[in-house]
Design an enzyme around this catalytic site. Structure first.
Site, PDB file in Angstrom:
ATOM      1  N   HIS A  31       0.802  -1.232   0.000  1.00  0.00           N
ATOM      2  CA  HIS A  31       0.000   0.000   0.000  1.00  0.00           C
ATOM      3  C   HIS A  31       0.837   1.286   0.000  1.00  0.00           C
ATOM      4  O   HIS A  31       0.554   2.225   0.753  1.00  0.00           O
ATOM      5  CB  HIS A  31      -0.952  -0.003   1.197  1.00  0.00           C
ATOM      6  CG  HIS A  31      -2.053  -1.032   1.105  1.00  0.00           C
ATOM      7  ND1 HIS A  31      -2.530  -1.531  -0.077  1.00  0.00           N
ATOM      8  CD2 HIS A  31      -2.785  -1.639   2.088  1.00  0.00           C
ATOM      9  CE1 HIS A  31      -3.497  -2.404   0.163  1.00  0.00           C
ATOM     10  NE2 HIS A  31      -3.672  -2.497   1.465  1.00  0.00           N
ATOM     11  N   HIS A  82      -9.633   2.265   0.177  1.00  0.00           N
ATOM     12  CA  HIS A  82      -9.631   1.148   1.125  1.00  0.00           C
ATOM     13  C   HIS A  82     -10.799   1.223   2.113  1.00  0.00           C
ATOM     14  O   HIS A  82     -10.629   0.928   3.303  1.00  0.00           O
ATOM     15  CB  HIS A  82      -8.289   1.117   1.858  1.00  0.00           C
ATOM     16  CG  HIS A  82      -7.875  -0.231   2.335  1.00  0.00           C
ATOM     17  ND1 HIS A  82      -8.669  -1.013   3.156  1.00  0.00           N
ATOM     18  CD2 HIS A  82      -6.765  -0.965   2.111  1.00  0.00           C
ATOM     19  CE1 HIS A  82      -8.042  -2.143   3.413  1.00  0.00           C
ATOM     20  NE2 HIS A  82      -6.888  -2.141   2.782  1.00  0.00           N
ATOM     21  N   GLU A 111     -11.572  -3.403  -3.247  1.00  0.00           N
ATOM     22  CA  GLU A 111     -10.585  -2.414  -3.692  1.00  0.00           C
ATOM     23  C   GLU A 111     -10.301  -2.632  -5.177  1.00  0.00           C
ATOM     24  O   GLU A 111      -9.712  -3.651  -5.550  1.00  0.00           O
ATOM     25  CB  GLU A 111      -9.298  -2.585  -2.883  1.00  0.00           C
ATOM     26  CG  GLU A 111      -9.495  -2.477  -1.388  1.00  0.00           C
ATOM     27  CD  GLU A 111      -8.409  -3.220  -0.613  1.00  0.00           C
ATOM     28  OE1 GLU A 111      -7.241  -2.826  -0.685  1.00  0.00           O
ATOM     29  OE2 GLU A 111      -8.739  -4.212   0.065  1.00  0.00           O
TER      30      GLU A 111
HETATM   31  C1  BGC Z   1      -4.639  -6.290   1.788  1.00  0.00           C
HETATM   32  C2  BGC Z   1      -4.460  -7.048   3.079  1.00  0.00           C
HETATM   33  C3  BGC Z   1      -3.994  -6.081   4.127  1.00  0.00           C
HETATM   34  C4  BGC Z   1      -5.003  -4.981   4.253  1.00  0.00           C
HETATM   35  C5  BGC Z   1      -4.531  -3.950   5.227  1.00  0.00           C
HETATM   36  C6  BGC Z   1      -5.672  -5.257   2.000  1.00  0.00           C
HETATM   37  O1  BGC Z   1      -5.841  -4.516   0.831  1.00  0.00           O
HETATM   38  O2  BGC Z   1      -4.968  -7.126   0.710  1.00  0.00           O
HETATM   39  O3  BGC Z   1      -3.558  -8.110   2.929  1.00  0.00           O
HETATM   40  O4  BGC Z   1      -3.797  -6.710   5.352  1.00  0.00           O
HETATM   41  O5  BGC Z   1      -5.240  -4.383   3.020  1.00  0.00           O
HETATM   42  O6  BGC Z   1      -5.568  -3.285   5.778  1.00  0.00           O
END
Ligand code: BGC
Length: 352
Positions: free
Chosen positions: A106, A179, A316
């Site tokens: 991320h 998210h 997402e």
């Molecule tokens: C990911 C997860 C991660 C999470 C964090 C998601 O987009 O795929 O693996 O733990 O985001 O909040």
């Protein structure tokens, strides 16, 4: 219809953070914070006409500053994982932060979710707010100065549209998403296991045990990953199917059948309890369905709500995880002078 701007709080650097409230004529309301360009709440009418806040989040800026779950935020420069935080572009190897085991997640240590975005109300689009962020060359290890613009629009048919635009002065990679953690029974209502999901995808990308795609694209047919028709999220979530074991539940990228067209439905979630339906449309090739497996009870949100594992789901929209290192996947490269231009829509209605 209205857009209001209020102070949300102040950063430790004394920079102000604002919150915008977009309201349409049906009474639907969405709050957007300039910290992380995050969706803080969405009040959506249920089948009885009452409003439910379907977004997990915090009451105040302090919550967002402490939180590490990316609640409602825009993720960038690169959503999801890049293996070992490494990639090569135009013959140059770039090394990004390894903030998830050995991998990059991320956007790194200080991704776009932790930035204060510039903001303005757009006069040319009803009920909208535009957020801008300048990410300098080398930020978190990524090449190129990147200018990012995200516009949220609340329409009269209860859709929250997110328009993503970006350009760069040097070839780079980019994969923007939102998210938001959704719970269609309301953010404080407990687990989402009975809520139903449809994902318009015949295939998904297979992960290794660290949630990095192996490169294999597998048919969903005959697996717990088959959401081609509305299926309760909890139906197979504890299955011993290796992919589910690796993900601790659902945490995978589905290969959308929608051909990068926001005209076709990418996903639908339905909650029979409130009757709230959410349809997702997007121009991206993939969607990460994450069943909030890592919410841990230590996440205290709005109105002192304790958020536990599987109290929400995320949808997402994205380029595939690690796509820069897998030539079979659609390329997430943005060339200097080109425009990154994507759109995702979360449209709310009720069961008829
Ligand atoms: C990911 C997860 C991660 C999470 C964090 C998601 O987009 O795929 O693996 O733990 O985001 O909040």
């Amino acid at each position: 219809m209205s857009v209001e701007k209020k102070l949300f709080g102040m950063m430790p650097t004394c920079e102000n953070v604002y919150i915008y409230t977009l309201k349409n004529s049906n009474g639907m309301e969405v709050e957007i914070s300039t910290y992380g360009a995050a969706v803080v709440s969405a009040l959506v009418p249920d089948k009885t006409g009452e409003f439910q806040d379907v977004i997990l989040g915090y009451d105040d800026l302090e919550g967002y500053l402490k939180g590490d779950k990316y609640f409602g935020a825009i993720i960038g420069r690169f959503a999801n994982r890049i293996q070992y935080g490494k990639f090569t572009l135009n013959g140059v190897e770039y090394n990004l932060a390894q903030n998830n085991g050995q991998n990059h997640l991320h956007g790194g240590i200080k991704g776009f979710d932790k930035a204060v975005w510039d903001s303005k109300i757009r006069k040319d689009i009803d009920n909208s707010v535009e957020l801008c962020y300048f990410s300098p060359d080398g930020e978190e290890g990524y090449p190129g100065n990147l200018y990012v613009k995200v516009t949220y629009v609340l329409t009269e048919d209860n859709a929250l549209e997110i328009h993503y635009k970006a350009n760069t002065d040097k070839d780079t990679i980019i994969n923007l998403t939102n998210h938001a953690y959704f719970n269609l029974s309301g953010h404080s209502s407990g687990d989402i296991l009975k809520q139903k999901l449809m994902i318009n995808a015949d295939k998904f990308t297979v992960n290794d045990k660290n949630s990095i795609p192996t490169g294999e694209i597998r048919e969903v047919e005959g697996t717990p990953m088959d959401f081609r028709t509305l299926t309760p999220i909890g139906q197979n979530i504890n299955s011993d199917y290796e992919q589910i074991v690796f993900g601790n539940g659902y945490d995978h990228n589905w290969v959308l059948n929608t051909n990068n067209s926001a005209q076709l439905k990418a996903a639908q979630a339905v909650d029979e309890n409130t009757g709230i339906v959410m349809d997702v449309y997007t121009t991206t090739p993939g969607i990460q369905f994450y069943s909030a497996n890592f919410l841990a009870g230590s996440d205290i949100g709005k109105n002192n709500t304790v958020y536990n594992s599987r109290d929400a789901f995320c949808l997402e929209t994205q380029y595939f995880p690690n796509s820069i290192n897998c030539s079979k996947f659609e390329s997430p490269i943005l060339r200097a002078g080109e425009e990154y231009n994507h759109k995702t829509i979360y449209k709310f209605s009720t069961i008829v």
